[in-house]
Design an enzyme around this catalytic site. Structure first.
Site, short mmCIF file in Angstrom:
data_model
loop_
_atom_site.label_atom_id
_atom_site.label_comp_id
_atom_site.label_asym_id
_atom_site.label_seq_id
_atom_site.Cartn_x
_atom_site.Cartn_y
_atom_site.Cartn_z
N GLY A 94 2.23 -28.34 -16.67
CA GLY A 94 3.61 -28.64 -16.30
C GLY A 94 3.78 -30.02 -15.67
CD GLU B 196 2.24 -21.30 -14.00
OE1 GLU B 196 2.81 -20.36 -14.58
OE2 GLU B 196 2.24 -22.47 -14.44
CB SER C 258 1.05 -31.56 -20.61
OG SER C 258 1.46 -31.34 -19.26
CD GLU D 299 -3.32 -22.65 -19.54
OE1 GLU D 299 -2.53 -22.95 -20.44
OE2 GLU D 299 -3.00 -21.96 -18.57
N GLY E 31 3.06 -23.93 -22.59
CA GLY E 31 4.11 -23.52 -21.66
C GLY E 31 5.43 -24.16 -22.05
N GLY E 32 5.81 -25.22 -21.34
CA GLY E 32 7.12 -25.86 -21.50
C GLY E 32 7.55 -26.09 -22.94
CG ASN F 57 2.63 -18.55 -20.38
OD1 ASN F 57 3.46 -17.67 -20.16
ND2 ASN F 57 1.81 -19.03 -19.43
CD1 TRP F 58 8.21 -18.47 -24.64
CD2 TRP F 58 9.65 -16.76 -24.39
NE1 TRP F 58 8.85 -18.27 -25.85
CE2 TRP F 58 9.73 -17.23 -25.71
CE3 TRP F 58 10.45 -15.68 -24.00
CZ2 TRP F 58 10.60 -16.66 -26.66
CZ3 TRP F 58 11.30 -15.12 -24.93
CH2 TRP F 58 11.39 -15.60 -26.24
CE LYS F 59 3.44 -21.86 -17.79
NZ LYS F 59 2.97 -23.02 -17.05
CG HIS G 127 -1.29 -18.75 -16.27
ND1 HIS G 127 -0.78 -19.59 -15.30
CD2 HIS G 127 -1.13 -19.39 -17.45
CE1 HIS G 127 -0.33 -20.71 -15.89
NE2 HIS G 127 -0.54 -20.61 -17.18
P1 13P Z 1 2.63 -26.51 -19.87
O1 13P Z 1 2.44 -26.51 -21.37
O2 13P Z 1 4.09 -26.41 -19.47
O3 13P Z 1 1.90 -27.61 -19.21
O4 13P Z 1 1.99 -25.14 -19.33
C1 13P Z 1 0.69 -24.82 -19.70
C2 13P Z 1 0.43 -23.41 -19.35
O5 13P Z 1 0.37 -23.07 -18.19
C3 13P Z 1 0.31 -22.44 -20.43
O6 13P Z 1 -0.19 -21.22 -19.98
#
Ligand code: 13P
Length: 262
Positions: free
Chosen positions: A177, A101, A217, A171, A238-239, A9-11, A99
């Site tokens: 994050g 966010e 994470s 999640e 994500g990251g 997930n590049w966000k 998600h």
């Molecule tokens: P991180 O891997 O950066 O913690 O993000 C998780 C996430 O929100 C994936 O959708």
């Protein structure tokens, strides 16, 4: 047998030039690492502007391109939105839905998620429904109730055929994050709990076939342990998905499982 499903997930990251470089590097590095893309499903969920270029780079490569959100209507007066019909038309194979966010910053509700899951499946797009508790809910011990409520409302009116095409990503918000990963035991306990809520509604046979991911994470140094858990079938990253080398290590979580045998 549930096939592992590893999703980036590049966000809201990357410019077009970076995404093209990433796509080319990913194809090359997965090949170099001998990853057999028939043994593991891989998807990269990107901002809409990157989709066309990545679809071209991944053609015939067994790497899916996914979206991070979509509307539930096929077309209409919804300025700024993207419809399932538009994603299907581009060959987009999956879409993250609900998600945390989006729930937090854009008021996305579980009721809207239910409509999006239906629309995604109808358009042959694999929905990845996200659920998870806040730190407050975890610390007060209400975390199972919170996740069960989210799940039940998001799956309202979802049929057996539709749940079988749906992926659930657990999640916990406190692990996103933050560098703070749920322990593999905590993650597996919740993946098993999610499966039990699905079993209550659809029966054990169906629940046993649903792919459940963990997200929060995930990194190259914790992936092997997370993927060794009995109820975790994949991860939403994500990251660590923004660096090709790290993401390839995550996809190649166990060369014995995902490596080519020839
Ligand atoms: P991180 O891997 O950066 O913690 O993000 C998780 C996430 O929100 C994936 O959708």
């Amino acid at each position: 047998m549930r096939k592992p499903f590893i999703v980036a997930n590049w966000k809201m990251n990357m410019l077009v030039e970076d995404s093209v470089q990433y796509g080319e590097d990913l194809v090359e590095k997965l090949k170099r690492e001998n990853v057999d893309l028939k043994k593991v499903d891989v998807a990269i969920c990107v901002p809409y502007i990157h989709m066309a270029a990545l679809k071209v780079i991944f053609v015939l490569r067994n790497i899916c391109v996914g979206a991070q959100n979509m509307h539930y209507e096929q077309s209409g007066a919804y300025t700024g939105e993207i419809s399932p019909a538009m994603l299907s038309d581009m060959g987009i194979e999956c879409c993250i839905i609900g998600h945390s966010e989006r729930r937090q910053h854009f008021n996305e509700t579980s009721e809207a998620c239910a409509k999006k899951i239906k629309a995604a499946v109808m358009g042959n797009i694999r929905p990845i429904l996200c659920v998870g508790e806040t730190l407050n809910e975890r610390e007060s011990g209400r975390y199972k109730d919170a996740v069960a409520d989210m799940l039940k409302t998001s799956l309202e009116n979802i049929t057996e055929a539709e749940i079988l095409k749906t992926v659930i990503a657990y999640e916990p918000l406190w692990a996103i994050g933050t560098g703070k990963t749920a322990t593999s035991k905590q993650a597996n306990e919740m993946a098993a709990f999610v499966r039990s809520v699905i079993a209550e509604k659809y029966g054990k046979d169906i629940a046993d076939q649903v792919i459940i991911q963990y997200g929060g994470s995930v990194k190259p140094d914790n992936i092997k342990e997370i993927m060794s858990m009995s109820d975790i079938d994949g991860v939403l990253v994500g990251g660590a998905s923004l660096k090709v080398d790290d993401f390839v290590k995550i996809v190649n979580f166990d060369p014995e499982i995902v490596g080519k045998t020839e």
